[in-house]
Design an enzyme around this catalytic site. Structure first.
Site, PDB file in Angstrom:
ATOM      1  N   HIS A  38     -33.119  -6.463  -0.895  1.00  0.00           N
ATOM      2  CA  HIS A  38     -33.596  -5.091  -0.694  1.00  0.00           C
ATOM      3  C   HIS A  38     -34.965  -5.072  -0.008  1.00  0.00           C
ATOM      4  O   HIS A  38     -35.400  -4.029   0.461  1.00  0.00           O
ATOM      5  CB  HIS A  38     -33.648  -4.369  -2.036  1.00  0.00           C
ATOM      6  CG  HIS A  38     -33.260  -2.927  -1.983  1.00  0.00           C
ATOM      7  ND1 HIS A  38     -32.506  -2.362  -0.974  1.00  0.00           N
ATOM      8  CD2 HIS A  38     -33.531  -1.910  -2.842  1.00  0.00           C
ATOM      9  CE1 HIS A  38     -32.333  -1.074  -1.220  1.00  0.00           C
ATOM     10  NE2 HIS A  38     -32.947  -0.776  -2.340  1.00  0.00           N
ATOM     11  N   TYR A  86     -42.422   1.839  -4.051  1.00  0.00           N
ATOM     12  CA  TYR A  86     -41.052   1.490  -4.405  1.00  0.00           C
ATOM     13  C   TYR A  86     -40.120   2.194  -3.430  1.00  0.00           C
ATOM     14  O   TYR A  86     -40.433   3.233  -2.860  1.00  0.00           O
ATOM     15  CB  TYR A  86     -40.687   1.777  -5.869  1.00  0.00           C
ATOM     16  CG  TYR A  86     -41.384   0.825  -6.809  1.00  0.00           C
ATOM     17  CD1 TYR A  86     -40.868  -0.443  -7.043  1.00  0.00           C
ATOM     18  CD2 TYR A  86     -42.583   1.181  -7.416  1.00  0.00           C
ATOM     19  CE1 TYR A  86     -41.518  -1.335  -7.875  1.00  0.00           C
ATOM     20  CE2 TYR A  86     -43.243   0.289  -8.248  1.00  0.00           C
ATOM     21  CZ  TYR A  86     -42.708  -0.965  -8.469  1.00  0.00           C
ATOM     22  OH  TYR A  86     -43.362  -1.851  -9.278  1.00  0.00           O
ATOM     23  N   ASN A 143     -37.428   3.994  -3.365  1.00  0.00           N
ATOM     24  CA  ASN A 143     -36.921   5.362  -3.458  1.00  0.00           C
ATOM     25  C   ASN A 143     -37.947   6.433  -3.122  1.00  0.00           C
ATOM     26  O   ASN A 143     -37.587   7.600  -2.995  1.00  0.00           O
ATOM     27  CB  ASN A 143     -36.358   5.624  -4.859  1.00  0.00           C
ATOM     28  CG  ASN A 143     -35.174   4.745  -5.169  1.00  0.00           C
ATOM     29  OD1 ASN A 143     -34.711   3.976  -4.330  1.00  0.00           O
ATOM     30  ND2 ASN A 143     -34.679   4.841  -6.378  1.00  0.00           N
ATOM     31  N   ASN A 165     -31.541   4.925  -0.426  1.00  0.00           N
ATOM     32  CA  ASN A 165     -32.501   5.824  -1.063  1.00  0.00           C
ATOM     33  C   ASN A 165     -33.863   5.858  -0.376  1.00  0.00           C
ATOM     34  O   ASN A 165     -34.535   6.888  -0.388  1.00  0.00           O
ATOM     35  CB  ASN A 165     -32.658   5.480  -2.543  1.00  0.00           C
ATOM     36  CG  ASN A 165     -31.427   5.854  -3.335  1.00  0.00           C
ATOM     37  OD1 ASN A 165     -30.761   6.844  -3.038  1.00  0.00           O
ATOM     38  ND2 ASN A 165     -31.102   5.059  -4.340  1.00  0.00           N
TER      39      ASN A 165
END
Length: 185
Positions: free
Chosen positions: A19, A64, A66, A112
């Site tokens: 990610h 982060y 999102n 996201n």
């Protein structure tokens, strides 16, 4: 002026995970150019540089994944950078590991971080450099994206990182998204 933002999650726990492909790609670019992210503001680590005669901001949001849009929109608003002059580097589970795809705009595809950027920039019209990490085969999505690449996968990613340097340089040089898609997709 251009903004190049690599997406990922901050902290050593997430370092080198799938990610964090956006962070790893931008780190590779910085290393190739002998640059570093020397500023902490706008909820991100960033630097402003002149690259091939162009003003460029290189950014890794520290919010982060999102909430990446907060950092991207803050820096874009402060420096008055139009969305079409923004390139977001992201992972993509719908493509094979190491496959590259350029997009000029569009929906989030379920990512996201991209959802957050669309929300906070108020538009889908920003450029994306997508790098494949493929869907998991025998594990959950969360487990898959939060594990590192194995050696075989890392070789494919290293090739993608090298190609990404060329893509970023072409974007900085003012090549439009159609040119980039024709050349690299």
């Amino acid at each position: 002026m251009k903004i190049i933002a690599g997406l990922g999650n901050p902290g050593q726990k997430y370092d080198k995970t799938k990610h964090n492909t956006g962070f790893m790609t931008l780190d590779h670019y910085l290393n190739e150019k002998g640059l570093s992210l020397d500023k902490d503001k706008f909820e991100g680590h960033w630097t402003k540089q002149k690259i091939n005669g162009e003003d460029v901001i290189l950014l890794e949001p520290q919010t982060y994944m999102n909430e990446s849009g907060r950092s991207v929109s803050q820096i874009a608003n402060f420096f008055k950078v139009a969305p079409e002059d923004v390139l977001i580097i992201q992972d993509d589970m719908d493509m094979p590991i190491g496959k590259i795809r350029i997009r000029a705009n569009g929906k989030s595809g379920g990512h996201n971080g991209i959802k957050s950027i669309i929300r906070d920039l108020g538009t889908e019209k920003f450029n994306r450099l997508k790098i494949g990490i493929r869907h998991p085969k025998n594990t959950t999505v969360v487990s898959w994206v939060l594990t590192p690449f194995n050696d075989e996968q890392q070789k494919l990613m290293d090739d993608a990182f090298d190609t990404s340097v060329k893509i970023i340089d072409d974007f900085i040089a003012g090549r439009d998204s159609q040119y980039l898609m024709n050349k690299y997709n």
